[in-house]
Each structure stands twice: as structure tokens, then as C-alpha cells.
Design an enzyme around this catalytic site. Structure first.
Site, PDB file in Angstrom:
ATOM      1  N   GLY A  10       0.869  -1.181   0.000  1.00 20.44           N
ATOM      2  CA  GLY A  10       0.000   0.000   0.000  1.00 20.44           C
ATOM      3  C   GLY A  10       0.898   1.220   0.000  1.00 20.44           C
ATOM      4  O   GLY A  10       1.710   1.396   0.907  1.00 20.44           O
ATOM      5  N   GLY A  12      -0.268   4.488  -0.423  1.00 25.98           N
ATOM      6  CA  GLY A  12      -1.104   5.697  -0.369  1.00 25.98           C
ATOM      7  C   GLY A  12      -0.562   6.698   0.633  1.00 25.98           C
ATOM      8  O   GLY A  12       0.655   6.874   0.751  1.00 25.98           O
ATOM      9  N   GLN A  13      -1.485   7.330   1.354  1.00 24.88           N
ATOM     10  CA  GLN A  13      -1.101   8.400   2.275  1.00 24.88           C
ATOM     11  C   GLN A  13      -0.167   7.884   3.373  1.00 24.88           C
ATOM     12  O   GLN A  13       0.889   8.459   3.614  1.00 24.88           O
ATOM     13  CB  GLN A  13      -2.365   8.991   2.919  1.00 24.88           C
ATOM     14  CG  GLN A  13      -3.312   9.666   1.932  1.00 24.88           C
ATOM     15  CD  GLN A  13      -2.831  11.062   1.599  1.00 24.88           C
ATOM     16  OE1 GLN A  13      -1.807  11.244   0.941  1.00 24.88           O
ATOM     17  NE2 GLN A  13      -3.574  12.048   2.052  1.00 24.88           N
ATOM     18  N   ILE A  14      -0.589   6.810   4.060  1.00 20.98           N
ATOM     19  CA  ILE A  14       0.261   6.299   5.154  1.00 20.98           C
ATOM     20  C   ILE A  14       1.532   5.684   4.561  1.00 20.98           C
ATOM     21  O   ILE A  14       2.636   5.900   5.065  1.00 20.98           O
ATOM     22  CB  ILE A  14      -0.478   5.255   6.020  1.00 20.98           C
ATOM     23  CG1 ILE A  14      -1.766   5.849   6.600  1.00 20.98           C
ATOM     24  CG2 ILE A  14       0.426   4.773   7.156  1.00 20.98           C
ATOM     25  CD1 ILE A  14      -2.603   4.868   7.427  1.00 20.98           C
ATOM     26  N   ASN A  96     -12.179  -4.043   2.269  1.00 16.47           N
ATOM     27  CA  ASN A  96     -10.811  -4.258   2.744  1.00 16.47           C
ATOM     28  C   ASN A  96     -10.499  -5.733   3.020  1.00 16.47           C
ATOM     29  O   ASN A  96      -9.339  -6.146   2.940  1.00 16.47           O
ATOM     30  CB  ASN A  96     -10.522  -3.367   3.961  1.00 16.47           C
ATOM     31  CG  ASN A  96     -10.329  -1.914   3.539  1.00 16.47           C
ATOM     32  OD1 ASN A  96     -10.367  -1.599   2.346  1.00 16.47           O
ATOM     33  ND2 ASN A  96     -10.122  -1.024   4.488  1.00 16.47           N
ATOM     34  N   HIS A 176      -9.523  -1.234  18.270  1.00 14.72           N
ATOM     35  CA  HIS A 176      -9.319   0.090  17.660  1.00 14.72           C
ATOM     36  C   HIS A 176     -10.669   0.607  17.167  1.00 14.72           C
ATOM     37  O   HIS A 176     -10.915   0.765  15.990  1.00 14.72           O
ATOM     38  CB  HIS A 176      -8.334  -0.036  16.501  1.00 14.72           C
ATOM     39  CG  HIS A 176      -8.000   1.281  15.864  1.00 14.72           C
ATOM     40  ND1 HIS A 176      -7.527   2.358  16.570  1.00 14.72           N
ATOM     41  CD2 HIS A 176      -8.058   1.693  14.568  1.00 14.72           C
ATOM     42  CE1 HIS A 176      -7.320   3.368  15.742  1.00 14.72           C
ATOM     43  NE2 HIS A 176      -7.640   2.992  14.523  1.00 14.72           N
TER      44      HIS A 176
END
Ligand code: A3D
Length: 321
Positions: A10, A12-14, A96, A176
Site C-alpha cells: 500500500g 497511499g497516504q500512510i 478491505n 481500535h
């Protein structure tokens, strides 16, 4: 001696912040996998071109081929959709889960000896699925959530008391989700109970209200960022949090970090991934630190665990349906 290798699934942003932090701290060579053609290659080229300025020596590679993650010491998974305003983390489970299934198969085939940190939401369900499919031992597949949730709690306490964040110790347990368990009794400033400091500042009654507000803000902190960003969720702080976990394993630091771990009786939970304080070292989760919860904390933990169980138990029907 060979350099350590970190795979980011991944980009993306993270994923982008993770790559930059790995490079800046020279944690090891980094491979970023993403299904979007060219994007991970572009991000890694961009970060590499900052290396003469920042002075780091690591190899950075973007890829669409799982073969390239072979030999990774640590794999960090952020593949998956983030929340948009109005969505809960649990709303992401259908999409997901499918993404996590393909990711876990890639890890199983090419990096079965890695320590895996899952960040994709809904976290507790995604880490469960990732472990199930990869078959990697439970002590080497964990989720990142507690470091971030605890950091959020610590940030609010530091702001409230006008002290450095470096001197605040605060921890959250449990899943979480909005039922996470911020541990008020153990929150301290250099060992001084936060509640005592709040009582000195406000008196007992108002101190309780101020703490309750901080607990609530901690529980809803992810949504607060989502509402402001409008196009996605937090990414700087989740990346920093996962890097702390990865670094502890890569350097065998044995840090005690709130980690989403597979429990076998600890805190009265059996057979589920839940956030607890864990010692992270070269062997992965090397120990889970247990301590007694009081009745109120136990009740909050039970509620949080019940939410995790509900979500995890729905995985089978989602994947088969
Ligand atoms: P985003 O910027 O959308 O990045 C996700 C990346 O996943 C994109 O680049 C996609 O192309 C990629 N992707 C999609 N499908 C696949 C696939 N099959 N294989 C590989 N890559 C794929 O999201 P983000 O980086 O902001 O967030 C990533 C995840 O982390 C989301 O599920 C968030 O909800 C979650 N998140 C968790 C926390 C925790 O503390 C647990 C905090 C913030 C966000």
C-alpha cells in the site's frame, strides 16, 4: 552484514509517510508495493531524490510485483480504503477484506519469515485475516492501533496540563474502535498521576469532567481528523506509530508498546487479536505484560472485546458471501 529490508504494501497516504520515515531513519532498504501502476515507483523516486539533501543511504523501490518483497524483515500493510466523513471503520470491512486476502497471499508466498504490522481498517479484523491467510505465527503478525490511540491520549493530556508530551505516559487497551479503553488510572506525568494534577488544577469534580472529555476525544480522535480532512483519514501519526513498532523489532529494542496482539488467555481473552502492552523485539511479540484491571476498566475492556469479536466473527460470512 546485509541491510534490513522493509516492505510496504500500500503506497497511499500512510505508505508514503512510512517510506520517508524508513529512509530518514535509515531503518533499511524499502520496497513499496501498490496496484496503481507507476505510483509507488514515483513516490520512491521522489524520496530517493531527497537523499542527498537529507543524507540517507538506503535503496528505495516501487513495484507491482510481490516477488520484490522477498527477504523482507518487516512488512507493513496499509492496502485498503480509508474512511470518509460519516463512515465508521467497520464500514470498510467488505472491501478491505478482499484487498487483505490478496495482500496476505502475496506475503505468504514471498515474505513468510517477516514480522508483519497491519494498519488497514477495521484493524482488529484485518490483522486476524492477515494472520489466518499467511499462516505466519501469531507472535509475528500484529496490528498497529494502540501506539496511535495512546499517543493521541498523551497529546491531549500534555496540552491540558501545559507539559511536554515527552513527559506524559498514557496507554489505551482494547480494540481500535470507539470502545477502546484509555487507562486513566495509569496516565502519568513522570510518574505523577494525571488525575492528581487535574484535581490540583480544577478540584475533584471538574477534574473528572476534564478527564472524561479527554477520554472521549481520544476515542473519537480518528473521526475528528477524518471530518477535517474530508478526503481520507489520519496518515502522519499512524505512520509514525507503525515505525516505532518496526524499529523496536528491527533493532531488538524490546520497547513496551500497546500492540494489537493475539491473546491466549491474557486479560481474560482467548483466541482474538486485541490491543495490549507488548514487548517488541527481534522475535516479534516477545512478551505480553499483564496487570490487574479494576472493575470499571474490566467492564470497558469487555465491551471493547465484544465489539472486536462481533466484527471478527462476521469475517467468514463476508468472505463467503
Ligand atoms: P490510501 O491513501 O487510500 O492508501 C491505500 C492504498 O492501498 C492505495 O494507494 C491503494 O492503491 C492501495 N491498494 C488498494 N488495493 C490494493 C491491493 N489489492 N494491493 C495493494 N495495494 C492496494 O489510504 P491510507 O494510506 O490513508 O490508509 C490506509 C488504511 O489504513 C485504511 O484502511 C485506513 O482506514 C487505515 N488506517 C488505520 C489507522 C490505524 O491506526 C489502525 C489509522 C489511519 C488509517
Amino acid at each position: 552484514m546485509a541491510r534490513k529490508k522493509i516492505a510496504l504494501i500500500g503506497g497511499g497516504q500512510i505508505g508514503g509517510v512510512l517510506a520517508q520515515l524508513c529512509a530518514l531513519r535509515e531503518l533499511g532498504d524499502v520496497v513499496m508495493f501498490d496496484i496503481v501502476e507507476g505510483m509507488p515507483q514515483g513516490k520512491m523516486l521522489d524520496i530517493a531524490e531527497a537523499s542527498p539533501v537529507d543524507g540517507f543511504d538506503v535503496c528505495l523501490q516501487g513495484t507491482q510485483d510481490y516477488k520484490d518483497i522477498a527477504g523482507s524483515d518487516v512488512v507493513i500493510v496499509t492496502a485498503g480504503l480509508p474512511r470518509k466523513p460519516g463512515m465508521s471503520r467497520d464500514d470498510l470491512i467488505v472491501t478491505n477484506s478482499k484487498i487483505m486476502t490478496s495482500v496476505a497471499e502475496g506475503i505468504k508466498q514471498y515474505a513468510p519469515n517477516a514480522f508483519v504490522i497491519v494498519i488497514s481498517n477495521p484493524l482488529d479484523a484485518m490483522v486476524t485475516l492477515c494472520q489466518k491467510i499467511t499462516g505466519i505465527p501469531h507472535n509475528r503478525v500484529v496490528g498497529q492501533a494502540g501506539v496511535l490511540d495512546s499517543a493521541r491520549f498523551a497529546t491531549f493530556i500534555a496540552w491540558e496540563l501545559g507539559v511536554s508530551v515527552k513527559d506524559v505516559v498514557a496507554m489505551t487497551l482494547g480494540g481500535h474502535g470507539d470502545d477502546m479503553v484509555p487507562l486513566v488510572r495509569y496516565a502519568s506525568v513522570q510518574g505523577i498521576p494525571v488525575m492528581e494534577l487535574l484535581e490540583q488544577k480544577y478540584g475533584a469534580e471538574k477534574a473528572k469532567e476534564v478527564m472524561e472529555a479527554m477520554v472521549k476525544r481520544t476515542r473519537l480522535a480518528g473521526g475528528e481528523v477524518v471530518a477535517l480532512l474530508k478526503t481520507g483519514s489520519a496518515f502522519y501519526s499512524p505512520a509514525s506509530s507503525a515505525i516505532a513498532m518496526a524499529e523496536s523489532v528491527l533493532k531488538d529494542q524490546k520497547r513496551v508498546l500497546p500492540t494489537c496482539c493475539y491473546l491466549q488467555g491474557e486479560f481474560g481473552v482467548n483466541g482474538y487479536y486485541v490491543g495490549v502492552p507488548a514487548v517488541l523485539g527481534e522475535k516479534g511479540v516477545e512478551n505480553i505484560l499483564q496487570f490487574k484491571l479494576d472493575a470499571e476498566e474490566q467492564a470497558m475492556m469487555d465491551k471493547s472485546v465484544a465489539a472486536v469479536k462481533g466484527l471478527v466473527d462476521s469475517l467468514d460470512s463476508i468472505l463467503n458471501g
